[in-house]
Motif scaffolding. Structure first.
Motif, PDB file in Angstrom:
ATOM      1  N   GLU A   4      58.568  33.040  54.895  1.00  0.00           N
ATOM      2  CA  GLU A   4      58.640  34.015  53.809  1.00  0.00           C
ATOM      3  C   GLU A   4      58.144  33.431  52.492  1.00  0.00           C
ATOM      4  N   TRP A   5      58.442  32.177  52.240  1.00  0.00           N
ATOM      5  CA  TRP A   5      58.010  31.554  50.985  1.00  0.00           C
ATOM      6  C   TRP A   5      56.490  31.421  50.930  1.00  0.00           C
ATOM      7  N   TYR A   6      55.888  31.103  52.065  1.00  0.00           N
ATOM      8  CA  TYR A   6      54.424  31.026  52.110  1.00  0.00           C
ATOM      9  C   TYR A   6      53.818  32.403  51.849  1.00  0.00           C
ATOM     10  N   LEU A   7      54.424  33.417  52.444  1.00  0.00           N
ATOM     11  CA  LEU A   7      53.892  34.769  52.261  1.00  0.00           C
ATOM     12  C   LEU A   7      54.102  35.259  50.835  1.00  0.00           C
ATOM     13  N   VAL A   8      55.218  34.915  50.229  1.00  0.00           N
ATOM     14  CA  VAL A   8      55.452  35.303  48.824  1.00  0.00           C
ATOM     15  C   VAL A   8      54.442  34.615  47.920  1.00  0.00           C
ATOM     16  N   LEU A   9      54.212  33.320  48.155  1.00  0.00           N
ATOM     17  CA  LEU A   9      53.214  32.602  47.362  1.00  0.00           C
ATOM     18  C   LEU A   9      51.816  33.185  47.586  1.00  0.00           C
ATOM     19  N   SER A  10      51.521  33.520  48.825  1.00  0.00           N
ATOM     20  CA  SER A  10      50.215  34.114  49.125  1.00  0.00           C
ATOM     21  C   SER A  10      50.057  35.463  48.424  1.00  0.00           C
ATOM     22  N   ALA A  11      51.090  36.286  48.462  1.00  0.00           N
ATOM     23  CA  ALA A  11      51.016  37.592  47.787  1.00  0.00           C
ATOM     24  C   ALA A  11      50.881  37.427  46.279  1.00  0.00           C
ATOM     25  N   LEU A  12      51.582  36.449  45.730  1.00  0.00           N
ATOM     26  CA  LEU A  12      51.492  36.195  44.288  1.00  0.00           C
ATOM     27  C   LEU A  12      50.081  35.735  43.890  1.00  0.00           C
ATOM     28  N   LEU A  13      49.516  34.810  44.668  1.00  0.00           N
ATOM     29  CA  LEU A  13      48.159  34.336  44.369  1.00  0.00           C
ATOM     30  C   LEU A  13      47.142  35.461  44.521  1.00  0.00           C
ATOM     31  N   PHE A  14      47.308  36.271  45.559  1.00  0.00           N
ATOM     32  CA  PHE A  14      46.386  37.390  45.760  1.00  0.00           C
ATOM     33  C   PHE A  14      46.486  38.385  44.611  1.00  0.00           C
ATOM     34  N   SER A  15      47.703  38.649  44.151  1.00  0.00           N
ATOM     35  CA  SER A  15      47.888  39.590  43.041  1.00  0.00           C
ATOM     36  C   SER A  15      47.248  39.068  41.758  1.00  0.00           C
ATOM     37  N   ILE A  16      47.428  37.789  41.482  1.00  0.00           N
ATOM     38  CA  ILE A  16      46.819  37.204  40.280  1.00  0.00           C
ATOM     39  C   ILE A  16      45.298  37.292  40.370  1.00  0.00           C
ATOM     40  N   GLY A  17      44.737  36.994  41.533  1.00  0.00           N
ATOM     41  CA  GLY A  17      43.294  37.102  41.708  1.00  0.00           C
ATOM     42  C   GLY A  17      42.795  38.523  41.588  1.00  0.00           C
ATOM     43  N   PHE A  18      43.539  39.467  42.155  1.00  0.00           N
ATOM     44  CA  PHE A  18      43.131  40.874  42.100  1.00  0.00           C
ATOM     45  C   PHE A  18      43.157  41.391  40.664  1.00  0.00           C
ATOM     46  N   ILE A  19      44.200  41.046  39.941  1.00  0.00           N
ATOM     47  CA  ILE A  19      44.286  41.466  38.533  1.00  0.00           C
ATOM     48  C   ILE A  19      43.169  40.823  37.723  1.00  0.00           C
ATOM     49  N   GLY A  20      42.863  39.561  38.021  1.00  0.00           N
ATOM     50  CA  GLY A  20      41.773  38.884  37.320  1.00  0.00           C
ATOM     51  C   GLY A  20      40.431  39.543  37.567  1.00  0.00           C
ATOM     52  N   VAL A  21      40.194  39.973  38.810  1.00  0.00           N
ATOM     53  CA  VAL A  21      38.931  40.654  39.116  1.00  0.00           C
ATOM     54  C   VAL A  21      38.850  41.974  38.362  1.00  0.00           C
ATOM     55  N   LEU A  22      39.966  42.663  38.252  1.00  0.00           N
ATOM     56  CA  LEU A  22      39.947  43.969  37.588  1.00  0.00           C
ATOM     57  C   LEU A  22      39.845  43.850  36.071  1.00  0.00           C
ATOM     58  N   ILE A  23      40.444  42.828  35.495  1.00  0.00           N
ATOM     59  CA  ILE A  23      40.536  42.741  34.037  1.00  0.00           C
ATOM     60  C   ILE A  23      39.363  41.993  33.425  1.00  0.00           C
ATOM     61  N   ARG A  24      38.990  40.852  33.979  1.00  0.00           N
ATOM     62  CA  ARG A  24      38.008  39.977  33.338  1.00  0.00           C
ATOM     63  C   ARG A  24      36.592  40.506  33.509  1.00  0.00           C
ATOM     64  N   ARG A  25      35.711  40.190  32.585  1.00  0.00           N
ATOM     65  CA  ARG A  25      34.317  40.641  32.603  1.00  0.00           C
ATOM     66  C   ARG A  25      33.333  39.503  32.791  1.00  0.00           C
ATOM     67  N   ASN A  26      33.768  38.277  32.696  1.00  0.00           N
ATOM     68  CA  ASN A  26      32.901  37.111  32.864  1.00  0.00           C
ATOM     69  C   ASN A  26      32.688  36.868  34.359  1.00  0.00           C
TER      70      ASN A  26
END
Length: 99
Positions: A4-26
């Protein structure tokens, strides 16, 4: 450590990456965020592989890492070409890449 901890960390990293793709323009930051998302998927596959006790997930992670390396090479090549042509490094201003 439980899966569960691996999956929580994976979901957190994926969420940060997804938000970064949506927000950043560089484009470089977007590439980094895509790498973060691929790494999160690889971590989830490793966790499931460890839980199931087989090595198929590890082989898939190697394939994901190769795909990620190819993505970085192509993406950075595009960014360097844009920099040499003095094009703006903003994904909203990239009009020459349209077909």
């Amino acid at each position: 450590m439980d899966i569960e901890w691996y999956l929580v960390l994976s979901a957190l990293l994926f969420s940060i990456g997804f938000i970064g793709v949506l927000i950043r323009r560089n484009p470089v930051v977007i590439l980094l965020c895509l790498e973060l998302m691929l790494g999160a998927g690889a971590l989830a596959m490793l966790a499931f592989s460890r839980m199931l006790g087989d090595q198929d997930g590890q082989v898939m992670v190697l394939i994901v890492l190769v795909v990620a390396a190819c993505e970085v090479v192509v993406g950075l090549g595009i960014v360097v070409a844009m920099f040499r042509r003095r094009l703006p490094l903003d994904v909203d201003d990239m009009k020459e890449l349209k077909g």
